[in-house]
Design an enzyme around this catalytic site. Structure first.
Site, PDB file in Angstrom:
ATOM      1  N   HIS A 175       1.120  -1.170   0.363  1.00  0.00           N
ATOM      2  CA  HIS A 175      -0.355  -0.252   0.081  1.00  0.00           C
ATOM      3  C   HIS A 175       0.931   1.080   0.262  1.00  0.00           C
ATOM      4  O   HIS A 175       0.957   1.712   1.191  1.00  0.00           O
ATOM      5  CB  HIS A 175      -1.449  -0.181   1.098  1.00  0.00           C
ATOM      6  CG  HIS A 175      -0.234  -0.438   2.348  1.00  0.00           C
ATOM      7  ND1 HIS A 175       0.760   0.007   3.291  1.00  0.00           N
ATOM      8  CD2 HIS A 175      -1.023  -1.165   3.738  1.00  0.00           C
ATOM      9  CE1 HIS A 175       0.771  -1.017   4.163  1.00  0.00           C
ATOM     10  NE2 HIS A 175      -0.392  -1.213   4.499  1.00  0.00           N
ATOM     11  N   LEU A 220      -4.104   3.730   7.906  1.00  0.00           N
ATOM     12  CA  LEU A 220      -2.842   3.127   7.738  1.00  0.00           C
ATOM     13  C   LEU A 220      -2.556   2.740   6.294  1.00  0.00           C
ATOM     14  O   LEU A 220      -3.221   2.006   6.493  1.00  0.00           O
ATOM     15  CB  LEU A 220      -2.836   2.925   9.195  1.00  0.00           C
ATOM     16  CG  LEU A 220      -2.766   3.630   9.849  1.00  0.00           C
ATOM     17  CD1 LEU A 220      -2.669   3.044  11.588  1.00  0.00           C
ATOM     18  CD2 LEU A 220      -2.321   5.424  10.034  1.00  0.00           C
ATOM     19  N   ASP A 248      -5.980  -3.028   0.282  1.00  0.00           N
ATOM     20  CA  ASP A 248      -6.344  -3.013   1.901  1.00  0.00           C
ATOM     21  C   ASP A 248      -7.548  -2.875   1.912  1.00  0.00           C
ATOM     22  O   ASP A 248      -7.642  -1.989   2.863  1.00  0.00           O
ATOM     23  CB  ASP A 248      -5.756  -2.226   1.975  1.00  0.00           C
ATOM     24  CG  ASP A 248      -4.248  -1.982   3.234  1.00  0.00           C
ATOM     25  OD1 ASP A 248      -5.214  -3.127   3.927  1.00  0.00           O
ATOM     26  OD2 ASP A 248      -4.159  -1.316   4.080  1.00  0.00           O
ATOM     27  N   ALA A 264      -8.817   2.593  12.081  1.00  0.00           N
ATOM     28  CA  ALA A 264      -7.995   2.658  10.597  1.00  0.00           C
ATOM     29  C   ALA A 264      -8.323   2.092   9.394  1.00  0.00           C
ATOM     30  O   ALA A 264      -8.109   0.887  10.103  1.00  0.00           O
ATOM     31  CB  ALA A 264      -5.972   2.997  11.460  1.00  0.00           C
TER      32      ALA A 264
END
EC number: 3.5.2.3
Length: 345
Positions: A175, A220, A248, A264
């Site tokens: 990511h 995050l 993600d 997050a």
């Protein structure tokens, strides 16, 4: 006439499926769109052994929608105590396709993560020998490092020495969120690749503060400046095989997001390929979507490409305000708003 695009079925090379009732709630979204997914190991307790990976995989298979051909690709959670023998077992299993490095405290359920990469030398040597990729959440966690600089500092402090010491280690920079990371991966040896999320391609950090605090846009690594978003779009649409799709997608209950200390993560699996199609369409690069979504990932992981196809049509649809989630609600990205591409049944 409606615009359509047909591509080889994509894979998701970075996915959070959770467990129990939450797993059952979100799995159908990914299974409908993707052929395979690299499943993150940050459960409580984390998936630290091959035996735990087998057990988690079985729970995923039991929750699978009837008739689905979706394949979960399992990962191990790297700790200071991961042994070379455990990596040997992972390789022999045939079900473990990566080992995830979370710096301790970097993200959700990362408390068991690595405190010092020097503690993992034997495990990393075994991974290098077996060709098992190291999947890196590349952020430092020092309290004195600005949260927007954590990725850049990790590259300098950790990633460069790691690759110098283990030159045969296959690494996925997970990511990526900055132009620094995009440039680093593009210039790195061929054993280094990166996943890019749809939300980091679509939004910059203003999205967290638009008219007030937007907890469902908090993830995050955090969203970054517009210059970084543009660099990610350029990397994703470049045709460079080092970059590939990893959503993600990280589901959290609405009550855990809309809180004084909210979790997050963004849930994007409900539109896991549609959101990327928007990005590539806006960039005038629909002809490069298939390679990014369907070819680069399996090629890096040394797996066959999928053989079946999916079709998307440029028809706007409204995302529900919320989805049922293990006795609570789950707020998906674009809740109550529209997505311009739809997956055809």
């Amino acid at each position: 006439m409606t615009t359509t695009i047909t591509i080889t079925r994509p894979d998701d090379w970075h996915l959070h499926l959770r467990d129990g009732a939450a797993l059952s709630a979100v799995l159908p979204d990914s299974a409908r769109r993707f052929g395979r997914a690299i499943v993150m190991p940050n459960l409580r307790p984390p998936v630290t052994t091959t035996a735990l990976a087998y057990a988690y995989r079985e729970r995923i298979m039991q929750a699978m929608p009837a008739g689905s051909g979706f394949e979960p690709l399992m990962t191990l959670y790297l700790t200071d105590n991961t042994s070379a023998e455990e990596i040997d077992r992972a390789k022999a299993s045939g079900i473990v396709h990566g080992v995830k490095l979370y710096p301790a405290g970097a993200t959700t359920n990362s408390d068991s993560g690595v405190t010092n990469i020097g503690h993992c030398v034997k495990a990393l040597e075994a991974m290098e020998k077996h060709g098992i990729p190291l999947l890196v959440h590349a952020e430092v966690t020092d309290v004195d490092v600005d949260v927007f600089d954590r990725e850049r500092v990790f590259i300098e402090r950790n990633m460069v020495p790691l690759l110098e010491r283990f030159q045969g280690l296959r690494v996925v920079f997970e990511h990526i969120t900055t132009k620094d990371a995009a440039n680093f991966v593009a210039g790195a040896p061929e054993n280094v690749a990166a996943t890019i999320t749809a939300h980091h391609l679509l939004m910059n950090r203003n999205a967290m503060f638009n008219g007030g605090i937007r907890p469902h846009h908090y993830c995050l690594p955090v969203l970054k400046r517009e210059e970084h978003r543009l660099a990610l779009v350029a990397a994703a649409t470049s045709g460079n095989p080092k970059f590939f799709l990893g959503t993600d997608s990280a589901p959290h209950a609405k009550s855990a997001k809309e809180a004084a200390c909210g979790c997050a993560g963004m849930y994007t699996a409900h539109a896991g390929i549609e959101l990327y199609t928007e990005v590539f369409d806006a960039a005038g690069s629909l002809d490069r979507l298939e390679a990014f979504a369907s070819f680069h990932g399996p090629d890096f992981y040394r797996l066959p490409r999928n053989t079946d196809k999916i079709t998307l049509e440029k028809t706007a649809w409204e995302v529900p305000a919320s989805l049922p989630f293990a006795g609570d609600e789950l707020v998906p990205l674009r809740a109550g708003s529209h997505i311009s591409w739809r997956l055809k049944d």
